[in-house]
Design a protein around this motif. Structure first.
Motif, PDB file in Angstrom:
ATOM      1  N   VAL A  60       0.789  -1.307   0.032  1.00 43.99           N
ATOM      2  CA  VAL A  60      -0.053  -0.264   0.020  1.00 43.99           C
ATOM      3  C   VAL A  60       0.809   1.259  -0.003  1.00 43.99           C
ATOM      4  CG1 VAL A  60      -1.740   1.338   1.037  1.00 43.99           C
ATOM      5  CG2 VAL A  60      -1.973  -1.212   1.281  1.00 43.99           C
ATOM      6  N   LYS A  61       2.148   1.204   0.792  1.00 45.34           N
ATOM      7  CA  LYS A  61       2.873   2.430   0.734  1.00 45.34           C
ATOM      8  C   LYS A  61       4.352   1.762   0.494  1.00 45.34           C
ATOM      9  CE  LYS A  61       4.278   6.040   3.789  1.00 45.34           C
ATOM     10  NZ  LYS A  61       4.361   6.738   5.282  1.00 45.34           N
ATOM     11  N   LEU A  62       5.080   2.730  -0.447  1.00 43.79           N
ATOM     12  CA  LEU A  62       6.448   2.244  -0.818  1.00 43.79           C
ATOM     13  C   LEU A  62       7.262   3.654  -0.639  1.00 43.79           C
ATOM     14  CD1 LEU A  62       8.700   0.479  -1.446  1.00 43.79           C
ATOM     15  CD2 LEU A  62       7.844   0.565  -3.881  1.00 43.79           C
ATOM     16  N   ASP A  63       8.143   3.804   0.121  1.00 42.18           N
ATOM     17  CA  ASP A  63       9.220   4.920   0.261  1.00 42.18           C
ATOM     18  C   ASP A  63      10.576   4.602  -0.285  1.00 42.18           C
ATOM     19  OD1 ASP A  63      10.582   7.150   0.860  1.00 42.18           O
ATOM     20  OD2 ASP A  63       9.928   7.363   3.001  1.00 42.18           O
ATOM     21  N   LEU A  64      10.907   5.044  -1.658  1.00 43.50           N
ATOM     22  CA  LEU A  64      12.054   5.038  -1.992  1.00 43.50           C
ATOM     23  C   LEU A  64      12.915   6.121  -2.157  1.00 43.50           C
ATOM     24  CD1 LEU A  64      11.166   2.561  -4.950  1.00 43.50           C
ATOM     25  CD2 LEU A  64      12.301   1.886  -2.972  1.00 43.50           C
ATOM     26  N   GLY A  65      12.800   6.914  -1.217  1.00 45.06           N
ATOM     27  CA  GLY A  65      13.342   8.253  -0.946  1.00 45.06           C
ATOM     28  C   GLY A  65      15.081   8.288  -1.048  1.00 45.06           C
ATOM     29  N   HIS A  66      15.872   8.814  -1.744  1.00 43.82           N
ATOM     30  CA  HIS A  66      17.222   8.877  -1.967  1.00 43.82           C
ATOM     31  C   HIS A  66      17.722   7.578  -2.337  1.00 43.82           C
ATOM     32  CE1 HIS A  66      17.033  12.945  -0.146  1.00 43.82           C
ATOM     33  NE2 HIS A  66      16.010  12.238   0.719  1.00 43.82           N
ATOM     34  N   CYS A  67      16.870   6.797  -2.842  1.00 44.55           N
ATOM     35  CA  CYS A  67      17.869   5.445  -3.290  1.00 44.55           C
ATOM     36  C   CYS A  67      18.092   5.838  -4.798  1.00 44.55           C
ATOM     37  CB  CYS A  67      16.557   4.270  -3.442  1.00 44.55           C
ATOM     38  SG  CYS A  67      15.953   3.606  -1.644  1.00 44.55           S
ATOM     39  N   ASN A  68      19.146   6.230  -4.719  1.00 40.01           N
ATOM     40  CA  ASN A  68      19.655   6.999  -6.017  1.00 40.01           C
ATOM     41  C   ASN A  68      20.127   5.913  -7.283  1.00 40.01           C
ATOM     42  OD1 ASN A  68      22.217   6.110  -5.024  1.00 40.01           O
ATOM     43  ND2 ASN A  68      22.944   8.017  -4.481  1.00 40.01           N
ATOM     44  N   ARG A  69      19.815   4.707  -7.151  1.00 40.95           N
ATOM     45  CA  ARG A  69      20.060   3.504  -8.073  1.00 40.95           C
ATOM     46  C   ARG A  69      18.775   3.259  -8.663  1.00 40.95           C
ATOM     47  NH1 ARG A  69      24.837  -0.576  -5.996  1.00 40.95           N
ATOM     48  NH2 ARG A  69      26.405   0.814  -5.426  1.00 40.95           N
ATOM     49  N   ILE A  70      17.847   3.574  -8.288  1.00 42.76           N
ATOM     50  CA  ILE A  70      16.412   3.363  -8.801  1.00 42.76           C
ATOM     51  C   ILE A  70      16.143   4.171 -10.152  1.00 42.76           C
ATOM     52  CG2 ILE A  70      13.971   3.619  -8.485  1.00 42.76           C
ATOM     53  CD1 ILE A  70      15.385   1.715  -6.757  1.00 42.76           C
ATOM     54  N   THR A  71      15.828   3.242 -10.989  1.00 43.68           N
ATOM     55  CA  THR A  71      15.741   3.775 -12.667  1.00 43.68           C
ATOM     56  C   THR A  71      13.885   3.504 -12.806  1.00 43.68           C
ATOM     57  OG1 THR A  71      16.117   1.674 -13.836  1.00 43.68           O
ATOM     58  CG2 THR A  71      17.996   3.233 -13.223  1.00 43.68           C
ATOM     59  N   ASP A  72      13.825   3.907 -14.085  1.00 39.51           N
ATOM     60  CA  ASP A  72      12.503   3.543 -14.770  1.00 39.51           C
ATOM     61  C   ASP A  72      12.049   2.190 -14.565  1.00 39.51           C
ATOM     62  OD1 ASP A  72      12.158   6.302 -15.234  1.00 39.51           O
ATOM     63  OD2 ASP A  72      13.055   5.844 -17.385  1.00 39.51           O
ATOM     64  N   GLU A  73      12.835   1.266 -14.709  1.00 37.23           N
ATOM     65  CA  GLU A  73      12.761  -0.274 -14.552  1.00 37.23           C
ATOM     66  C   GLU A  73      11.908  -0.641 -13.433  1.00 37.23           C
ATOM     67  OE1 GLU A  73      12.531  -3.979 -16.196  1.00 37.23           O
ATOM     68  OE2 GLU A  73      13.190  -1.983 -17.241  1.00 37.23           O
ATOM     69  N   SER A  74      12.422   0.095 -12.279  1.00 36.73           N
ATOM     70  CA  SER A  74      11.599  -0.238 -10.971  1.00 36.73           C
ATOM     71  C   SER A  74      10.459   0.349 -11.051  1.00 36.73           C
ATOM     72  CB  SER A  74      12.442   0.581  -9.756  1.00 36.73           C
ATOM     73  OG  SER A  74      13.713  -0.083  -9.522  1.00 36.73           O
ATOM     74  N   LEU A  75      10.043   1.394 -11.756  1.00 37.33           N
ATOM     75  CA  LEU A  75       8.701   1.744 -11.642  1.00 37.33           C
ATOM     76  C   LEU A  75       7.768   1.245 -12.654  1.00 37.33           C
ATOM     77  CD1 LEU A  75      10.015   4.269 -10.382  1.00 37.33           C
ATOM     78  CD2 LEU A  75       8.588   5.840 -11.666  1.00 37.33           C
ATOM     79  N   LYS A  76       8.263   0.435 -13.544  1.00 33.10           N
ATOM     80  CA  LYS A  76       7.636  -0.585 -14.553  1.00 33.10           C
ATOM     81  C   LYS A  76       6.925  -1.605 -13.706  1.00 33.10           C
ATOM     82  CE  LYS A  76       8.387  -3.518 -18.778  1.00 33.10           C
ATOM     83  NZ  LYS A  76       9.215  -3.871 -19.590  1.00 33.10           N
ATOM     84  N   GLY A  77       7.669  -2.233 -13.041  1.00 28.44           N
ATOM     85  CA  GLY A  77       7.093  -3.178 -11.921  1.00 28.44           C
ATOM     86  C   GLY A  77       6.265  -2.568 -11.057  1.00 28.44           C
ATOM     87  N   ILE A  78       6.585  -1.353 -10.207  1.00 27.26           N
ATOM     88  CA  ILE A  78       5.571  -0.951  -9.284  1.00 27.26           C
ATOM     89  C   ILE A  78       4.414  -0.500  -9.932  1.00 27.26           C
ATOM     90  CG2 ILE A  78       5.339   1.135  -7.991  1.00 27.26           C
ATOM     91  CD1 ILE A  78       8.333   1.086  -7.740  1.00 27.26           C
ATOM     92  N   SER A  79       4.372  -0.243 -11.115  1.00 27.49           N
ATOM     93  CA  SER A  79       2.956   0.021 -11.871  1.00 27.49           C
ATOM     94  C   SER A  79       1.974  -1.060 -11.931  1.00 27.49           C
ATOM     95  CB  SER A  79       3.501   0.884 -13.265  1.00 27.49           C
ATOM     96  OG  SER A  79       3.823  -0.325 -14.397  1.00 27.49           O
TER      97      SER A  79
END
Length: 239
Positions: A60-79
């Motif tokens: 329900v809640k995911l905080d990835l603040g300052h995880c500076n290796r995160i790219t669009d590939e992560s958001l593809k899965g999160i979506s």
């Protein structure tokens, strides 16, 4: 790491080595997770986040603040998460328009209520435009989103295009625009006055001292609608 039923919050107490391998193991063993904070876990990347999104469908809640290796590939899965309501991506500087497009066209377009994109400075107006498709969105933070978001009709494009796209949005009630220095104050207030659900607007304290008469008049119209306009001088960390 702080762990309780349904949630995992990593902390700063010597847990710096936590990375994608640890996250993959957590995702595999804790599939009922609903609330995960990985803020400042700079060794966490796409492999771990993708595993989390794949295994933990109840997030329900995911905080990835300052995880500076995160790219669009992560958001593809999160979506693809169907019940995700809150997503914080502060200072995830590798996120681009493609990432917001994934969120706007995936299952998150019907679930996401709070989205923090502070300091995601690779975003442009096109990336913000796509977010209007998230019909459930109530809170949006574009704090310090960088030089690629400006004024359409002038030099660039946020206030005249991307921000205006939210006109008539039935849910957006909380908008943070601190640090968006290429958007003029008049563009902000003229545009947000068309937001039918707006309740809170957060702007730079510096703007308050330099408002034009026209901007002040528009601001009064917002206040007449009981919209709360705040001007924080102290940085806010949450988004």
């Amino acid at each position: 790491m702080l762990r309780k039923a349904g949630s995992i919050h990593t902390t700063d107490d010597g847990f710096e080595p936590f990375g994608h391998r640890g996250l993959v193991a957590v995702a595999d063993g804790c599939r009922e997770l609903r609330d995960v904070s990985l803020r400042w876990r700079q060794r966490v990347g796409d492999i771990g986040v993708s595993a989390l999104a794949h295994s933990c469908h109840k997030l329900v809640k995911l905080d990835l603040g300052h995880c500076n290796r995160i790219t669009d590939e992560s958001l593809k899965g999160i979506s693809q998460l169907q019940v995700l309501k809150t997503l914080y991506l502060q200072n995830c500087r590798l996120v681009t328009n493609s990432g917001t497009s994934f969120l706007a066209n995936g299952s998150t377009s019907k679930s996401l209520r709070s989205l923090g994109l502070s300091e995601c400075d690779r975003l442009t107006d096109r990336g913000v435009l796509s977010l209007q498709q998230i019909t459930t969105l109530k809170l949006l933070s574009l704090k310090h989103c960088g030089p690629n978001i400006a004024n359409i009709g002038g030099i660039g494009g946020l206030a005249g295009g991307a921000l205006r796209a939210f006109s008539g949005h039935m849910k957006l009630s909380f908008l943070v625009l601190t640090g968006c220095h290429r958007i003029s104050s008049i563009d902000i207030v003229e545009t947000t006055i068309t937001y039918v659900a707006l309740e809170i607007l957060v702007l730079d304290c510096e703007r308050k001292r330099s408002l034009s008469r026209m901007a002040s008049d528009c601001l009064k119209k917002l206040k007449d609608r009981n919209v709360v306009v705040t001007w924080p001088c102290v940085p806010q960390e949450e988004f």
